[in-house]
Scaffold this motif. Structure first.
Motif, PDB file in Angstrom:
ATOM      1  N   PHE A 231      -3.380  -1.522  -0.592  1.00 54.13           N
ATOM      2  CA  PHE A 231      -3.279  -2.934  -0.947  1.00 54.13           C
ATOM      3  C   PHE A 231      -3.904  -3.771   0.163  1.00 54.13           C
ATOM      4  CE2 PHE A 231       0.113  -1.037  -3.433  1.00 54.13           C
ATOM      5  CZ  PHE A 231       0.018  -1.693  -4.646  1.00 54.13           C
ATOM      6  N   CYS A 232      -4.690  -4.759  -0.229  1.00 58.76           N
ATOM      7  CA  CYS A 232      -5.323  -5.669   0.725  1.00 58.76           C
ATOM      8  C   CYS A 232      -4.362  -6.819   1.007  1.00 58.76           C
ATOM      9  CB  CYS A 232      -6.638  -6.176   0.158  1.00 58.76           C
ATOM     10  SG  CYS A 232      -7.439  -7.406   1.199  1.00 58.76           S
ATOM     11  N   GLY A 233      -3.770  -6.812   2.175  1.00 59.22           N
ATOM     12  CA  GLY A 233      -2.784  -7.829   2.521  1.00 59.22           C
ATOM     13  C   GLY A 233      -3.354  -9.223   2.624  1.00 59.22           C
ATOM     14  N   ASP A 234      -4.628  -9.335   3.011  1.00 62.62           N
ATOM     15  CA  ASP A 234      -5.237 -10.652   3.161  1.00 62.62           C
ATOM     16  C   ASP A 234      -5.300 -11.390   1.829  1.00 62.62           C
ATOM     17  OD1 ASP A 234      -6.244 -10.355   6.080  1.00 62.62           O
ATOM     18  OD2 ASP A 234      -7.005  -8.580   5.067  1.00 62.62           O
ATOM     19  N   ALA A 235      -5.640 -10.685   0.760  1.00 57.98           N
ATOM     20  CA  ALA A 235      -5.721 -11.312  -0.559  1.00 57.98           C
ATOM     21  C   ALA A 235      -4.338 -11.566  -1.133  1.00 57.98           C
ATOM     22  CB  ALA A 235      -6.526 -10.431  -1.511  1.00 57.98           C
ATOM     23  N   ILE A 236      -3.425 -10.628  -0.906  1.00 65.16           N
ATOM     24  CA  ILE A 236      -2.089 -10.732  -1.478  1.00 65.16           C
ATOM     25  C   ILE A 236      -1.319 -11.907  -0.895  1.00 65.16           C
ATOM     26  CG2 ILE A 236       0.170  -9.576  -1.569  1.00 65.16           C
ATOM     27  CD1 ILE A 236      -1.404  -6.941  -1.823  1.00 65.16           C
TER      28      ILE A 236
ATOM     29  N   ARG B 249       1.261 -10.503  12.901  1.00 69.44           N
ATOM     30  CA  ARG B 249       2.390  -9.893  12.199  1.00 69.44           C
ATOM     31  C   ARG B 249       2.910 -10.773  11.082  1.00 69.44           C
ATOM     32  NH1 ARG B 249       6.366  -8.424  17.032  1.00 69.44           N
ATOM     33  NH2 ARG B 249       5.593 -10.470  17.691  1.00 69.44           N
ATOM     34  N   GLU B 250       2.752 -12.101  11.234  1.00 66.22           N
ATOM     35  CA  GLU B 250       3.244 -13.009  10.200  1.00 66.22           C
ATOM     36  C   GLU B 250       2.497 -12.789   8.879  1.00 66.22           C
ATOM     37  OE1 GLU B 250       2.151 -13.888  13.140  1.00 66.22           O
ATOM     38  OE2 GLU B 250       4.001 -14.452  14.215  1.00 66.22           O
ATOM     39  N   SER B 251       1.174 -12.577   8.968  1.00 64.23           N
ATOM     40  CA  SER B 251       0.377 -12.346   7.766  1.00 64.23           C
ATOM     41  C   SER B 251       0.780 -11.043   7.089  1.00 64.23           C
ATOM     42  CB  SER B 251      -1.120 -12.307   8.110  1.00 64.23           C
ATOM     43  OG  SER B 251      -1.549 -13.533   8.636  1.00 64.23           O
ATOM     44  N   CYS B 252       0.956 -10.025   7.889  1.00 65.61           N
ATOM     45  CA  CYS B 252       1.362  -8.728   7.354  1.00 65.61           C
ATOM     46  C   CYS B 252       2.758  -8.814   6.740  1.00 65.61           C
ATOM     47  CB  CYS B 252       1.326  -7.670   8.448  1.00 65.61           C
ATOM     48  SG  CYS B 252       1.593  -5.974   7.868  1.00 65.61           S
ATOM     49  N   GLY B 253       3.654  -9.513   7.421  1.00 66.23           N
ATOM     50  CA  GLY B 253       5.008  -9.671   6.902  1.00 66.23           C
ATOM     51  C   GLY B 253       5.035 -10.445   5.598  1.00 66.23           C
ATOM     52  N   GLY B 254       4.176 -11.468   5.500  1.00 63.85           N
ATOM     53  CA  GLY B 254       4.106 -12.234   4.268  1.00 63.85           C
ATOM     54  C   GLY B 254       3.619 -11.391   3.105  1.00 63.85           C
ATOM     55  N   ALA B 255       2.617 -10.526   3.360  1.00 67.65           N
ATOM     56  CA  ALA B 255       2.104  -9.642   2.312  1.00 67.65           C
ATOM     57  C   ALA B 255       3.172  -8.633   1.890  1.00 67.65           C
ATOM     58  CB  ALA B 255       0.858  -8.920   2.801  1.00 67.65           C
ATOM     59  N   LEU B 256       3.935  -8.117   2.855  1.00 64.46           N
ATOM     60  CA  LEU B 256       5.018  -7.181   2.532  1.00 64.46           C
ATOM     61  C   LEU B 256       6.072  -7.837   1.642  1.00 64.46           C
ATOM     62  CD1 LEU B 256       5.613  -5.325   5.929  1.00 64.46           C
ATOM     63  CD2 LEU B 256       4.988  -4.257   3.753  1.00 64.46           C
ATOM     64  N   ARG B 257       6.425  -9.066   1.978  1.00 64.28           N
ATOM     65  CA  ARG B 257       7.440  -9.771   1.175  1.00 64.28           C
ATOM     66  C   ARG B 257       6.926 -10.039  -0.240  1.00 64.28           C
ATOM     67  NH1 ARG B 257       8.214 -12.190   6.253  1.00 64.28           N
ATOM     68  NH2 ARG B 257       6.779 -13.903   5.753  1.00 64.28           N
ATOM     69  N   THR B 258       5.638 -10.384  -0.337  1.00 67.35           N
ATOM     70  CA  THR B 258       5.060 -10.637  -1.656  1.00 67.35           C
ATOM     71  C   THR B 258       5.088  -9.376  -2.506  1.00 67.35           C
ATOM     72  OG1 THR B 258       3.615 -12.381  -0.803  1.00 67.35           O
ATOM     73  CG2 THR B 258       2.989 -11.360  -2.884  1.00 67.35           C
ATOM     74  N   LEU B 259       4.705  -8.249  -1.915  1.00 64.41           N
ATOM     75  CA  LEU B 259       4.716  -6.989  -2.662  1.00 64.41           C
ATOM     76  C   LEU B 259       6.139  -6.603  -3.070  1.00 64.41           C
ATOM     77  CD1 LEU B 259       2.076  -4.821  -0.752  1.00 64.41           C
ATOM     78  CD2 LEU B 259       1.897  -5.728  -3.065  1.00 64.41           C
ATOM     79  N   ARG B 260       7.080  -6.790  -2.181  1.00 61.48           N
ATOM     80  CA  ARG B 260       8.468  -6.454  -2.514  1.00 61.48           C
ATOM     81  C   ARG B 260       8.996  -7.313  -3.644  1.00 61.48           C
ATOM     82  NH1 ARG B 260      10.305  -5.977   3.812  1.00 61.48           N
ATOM     83  NH2 ARG B 260       9.560  -3.821   4.154  1.00 61.48           N
ATOM     84  N   SER B 261       8.532  -8.562  -3.721  1.00 62.15           N
ATOM     85  CA  SER B 261       8.954  -9.432  -4.811  1.00 62.15           C
ATOM     86  C   SER B 261       8.421  -8.936  -6.157  1.00 62.15           C
ATOM     87  CB  SER B 261       8.476 -10.871  -4.563  1.00 62.15           C
ATOM     88  OG  SER B 261       7.068 -10.994  -4.723  1.00 62.15           O
ATOM     89  N   ARG B 262       7.374  -8.129  -6.112  1.00 60.25           N
ATOM     90  CA  ARG B 262       6.819  -7.529  -7.329  1.00 60.25           C
ATOM     91  C   ARG B 262       7.413  -6.145  -7.595  1.00 60.25           C
ATOM     92  NH1 ARG B 262       0.382  -8.634  -6.063  1.00 60.25           N
ATOM     93  NH2 ARG B 262       0.556 -10.872  -5.640  1.00 60.25           N
ATOM     94  N   GLY B 263       8.318  -5.698  -6.739  1.00 59.65           N
ATOM     95  CA  GLY B 263       8.908  -4.385  -6.912  1.00 59.65           C
ATOM     96  C   GLY B 263       8.118  -3.268  -6.264  1.00 59.65           C
ATOM     97  N   VAL B 264       7.245  -3.614  -5.311  1.00 61.00           N
ATOM     98  CA  VAL B 264       6.401  -2.625  -4.649  1.00 61.00           C
ATOM     99  C   VAL B 264       6.859  -2.441  -3.206  1.00 61.00           C
ATOM    100  CG1 VAL B 264       4.062  -2.008  -3.934  1.00 61.00           C
ATOM    101  CG2 VAL B 264       4.429  -3.248  -6.075  1.00 61.00           C
ATOM    102  N   SER B 265       7.251  -1.225  -2.873  1.00 63.27           N
ATOM    103  CA  SER B 265       7.601  -0.881  -1.494  1.00 63.27           C
ATOM    104  C   SER B 265       6.537   0.066  -0.955  1.00 63.27           C
ATOM    105  CB  SER B 265       8.984  -0.203  -1.441  1.00 63.27           C
ATOM    106  OG  SER B 265       9.997  -1.098  -1.839  1.00 63.27           O
ATOM    107  N   VAL B 266       5.880  -0.320   0.130  1.00 62.02           N
ATOM    108  CA  VAL B 266       4.785   0.494   0.654  1.00 62.02           C
ATOM    109  C   VAL B 266       5.325   1.592   1.559  1.00 62.02           C
ATOM    110  CG1 VAL B 266       3.192  -1.448   0.498  1.00 62.02           C
ATOM    111  CG2 VAL B 266       4.349  -0.985   2.664  1.00 62.02           C
ATOM    112  N   ASP B 267       4.553   2.680   1.662  1.00 61.94           N
ATOM    113  CA  ASP B 267       4.929   3.798   2.522  1.00 61.94           C
ATOM    114  C   ASP B 267       4.466   3.571   3.963  1.00 61.94           C
ATOM    115  OD1 ASP B 267       5.894   6.030   0.479  1.00 61.94           O
ATOM    116  OD2 ASP B 267       4.150   5.061  -0.406  1.00 61.94           O
TER     117      ASP B 267
END
Length: 259
Positions: free
Chosen positions: A157-162, A209-227
């Motif tokens: 997943f591309c965190g910059d776009a997400i 880290r803020e950008s990466c954290g924001g992308a992680l939260r966005t993915l989790r809101s969609r039900g996606v947990s990254v490995d």
């Protein structure tokens, strides 16, 4: 010529629940000079097809009644290659590729929409943006996927776009990306933390880290947990790509593994 041919060697998926992935025959086979063989050589996308099939096999092993499965269709977009439809079909059967249908359309985008394709995979740089403009989530494949593993499907997943905020009406391609991500997340939840045939990695190229954290939260809101998650902070993406070897990259629109 018939535009759609069903693969009778493969059990058809539940159309209401399956995740339809269309892969171009140009990515699956090597179309070179006619050497007299009955079958084409394997192209760069074969490890990807095998990985998709492994996910389905594991899902059915966990639950024989599972309906959330990948439904792979092989689409031939080149008009000259469409004249070799019988050879394409025989090549697919020779390699026991588990695609459910063969598509030989005059208009490939119309065919993608008609068949409710969730993800379109191609090696053609022109086809991916054309499909994306019409709302079909697309990812551009390149030569490096030939060395990707066939036992595990790896999605980057591309965190910059997400992490980009919605500033207006959401494009249909971004809606498609979010819907597909949610389907992948639901699939991943059916497996444990270890020994999963489906793996997600998040790579954020810019920001801290803020950008990466924001992308992680966005993915989790969609039900996606990254490995795995990587914050590159401006460093080039090439070295991490060669290490992780993802089959394809997903952004909120078009995905590709180039810098």
């Amino acid at each position: 010529m018939v535009s759609t041919v069903q693969n009778t060697d493969v059990k058809q998926k539940d159309a209401d629940h399956a995740v339809v992935v269309a892969v171009t025959s140009q990515a699956v086979f090597e179309f070179g000079a006619d050497d007299g063989d009955d079958v084409y050589g394997m192209g760069v996308a074969f490890p990807l097809l095998q990985a998709l099939q492994k996910v389905n096999e594991r899902l059915l092993k966990e639950n024989p009644a599972e309906s959330l499965l990948f439904d792979v269709v092989l689409i031939t977009t080149d008009s000259q290659q469409q004249q070799q439809s019988s050879r394409i079909i025989s090549s697919t059967r020779h390699y026991v590729a588990a695609n459910s249908e063969f598509l030989f359309p005059s208009d490939f985008i119309e065919s993608l929409l008609k068949n409710n394709v969730h993800l379109f995979l191609t090696t053609d740089r022109n086809e991916a943006p054309q499909a994306s403009e019409k709302g079909v989530l697309s990812a551009l494949l390149d030569q490096q996927i030939a060395s990707c593993p066939s036992e595990q499907l790896r999605v980057m997943f591309c965190g910059d776009a997400i992490s980009q905020p919605n500033t207006g009406p959401m494009p249909v391609s971004r809606q498609a990306a979010q819907s597909f991500s949610a389907q992948l997340g639901e699939m991943r939840q059916k497996f444990g933390m270890f020994d999963s045939p489906l793996s997600f990695v998040l790579v954020t190229s810019r920001g801290g880290r803020e950008s990466c954290g924001g992308a992680l939260r966005t993915l989790r809101s969609r039900g996606v947990s990254v490995d795995e998650a990587y914050c590159l902070a401006g460093a080039p993406r090439g070295p991490i790509l060669s290490l992780l070897r993802p089959h394809f990259l997903l952004s909120d629109g078009i995905g590709g593994l180039e810098e």
